[in-house]
Design a protein around this motif. Structure first.
Motif, short mmCIF file in Angstrom:
data_model
loop_
_atom_site.label_atom_id
_atom_site.label_comp_id
_atom_site.label_asym_id
_atom_site.label_seq_id
_atom_site.Cartn_x
_atom_site.Cartn_y
_atom_site.Cartn_z
N ALA A 1 0.83 -1.20 0.00
CA ALA A 1 0.00 0.00 0.00
C ALA A 1 0.86 1.25 0.00
O ALA A 1 1.98 1.23 0.51
CB ALA A 1 -0.92 0.02 1.21
N GLU A 2 0.30 2.30 -0.58
CA GLU A 2 0.90 3.63 -0.52
C GLU A 2 -0.20 4.58 -0.08
O GLU A 2 -1.27 4.63 -0.70
CB GLU A 2 1.46 4.03 -1.88
CG GLU A 2 2.16 5.37 -1.85
CD GLU A 2 2.84 5.68 -3.17
OE1 GLU A 2 3.79 4.95 -3.54
OE2 GLU A 2 2.42 6.63 -3.82
N ILE A 3 0.06 5.30 1.02
CA ILE A 3 -0.96 6.16 1.61
C ILE A 3 -0.44 7.59 1.64
O ILE A 3 0.64 7.85 2.17
CB ILE A 3 -1.29 5.69 3.04
CG1 ILE A 3 -1.73 4.23 3.02
CG2 ILE A 3 -2.34 6.59 3.68
CD1 ILE A 3 -1.76 3.57 4.37
N THR A 4 -1.19 8.50 1.03
CA THR A 4 -0.88 9.92 1.06
C THR A 4 -2.05 10.64 1.74
O THR A 4 -3.08 10.02 1.99
CB THR A 4 -0.66 10.49 -0.36
OG1 THR A 4 -1.91 10.47 -1.05
CG2 THR A 4 0.39 9.70 -1.13
N VAL B 1 -5.21 6.51 -1.29
CA VAL B 1 -4.69 5.22 -0.86
C VAL B 1 -4.64 4.32 -2.08
O VAL B 1 -5.63 4.15 -2.78
CB VAL B 1 -5.61 4.58 0.22
CG1 VAL B 1 -5.10 3.19 0.58
CG2 VAL B 1 -5.69 5.46 1.45
N THR B 2 -3.45 3.76 -2.36
CA THR B 2 -3.27 2.83 -3.48
C THR B 2 -2.89 1.48 -2.89
O THR B 2 -1.95 1.40 -2.09
CB THR B 2 -2.16 3.33 -4.42
OG1 THR B 2 -2.47 4.66 -4.84
CG2 THR B 2 -2.03 2.44 -5.63
N VAL C 1 -7.82 -1.50 2.98
CA VAL C 1 -7.54 -0.54 4.04
C VAL C 1 -8.88 -0.10 4.61
O VAL C 1 -9.81 0.19 3.85
CB VAL C 1 -6.76 0.68 3.51
CG1 VAL C 1 -6.69 1.78 4.56
CG2 VAL C 1 -5.36 0.29 3.09
N ARG C 2 -8.98 -0.05 5.91
CA ARG C 2 -10.20 0.44 6.55
C ARG C 2 -9.86 1.77 7.21
O ARG C 2 -8.90 1.87 7.98
CB ARG C 2 -10.70 -0.55 7.58
CG ARG C 2 -11.15 -1.82 6.94
CD ARG C 2 -11.69 -2.86 7.86
NE ARG C 2 -11.49 -2.59 9.28
CZ ARG C 2 -12.14 -3.23 10.24
NH1 ARG C 2 -13.01 -4.16 9.94
NH2 ARG C 2 -11.91 -2.94 11.50
#
Length: 46
Positions: A24-27, A31-32, A39-40
């Motif tokens: 995962a990539e979270i900005t 969220v990717t 992802v919750r």
């Protein structure tokens, strides 16, 4: 920007392998995810 990411531009979640795979990539705005993961998000109820 979210307080969680105030000192960072993104969070990258990877497997713990010699050649890690990105899960995962979270900005602050997106969220990717890799296939097969989720992802919750929990909203802040102020």
């Amino acid at each position: 920007m979210s307080d969680t990411l105030k000192d960072y531009t993104k969070i990258v979640v990877e497997t713990d392998e010699e050649n890690p795979k990105k899960i995962a990539e979270i900005t602050p705005t997106d969220v990717t995810l890799a296939d097969g993961y989720r992802v919750r998000l929990t909203p802040n109820h102020d």
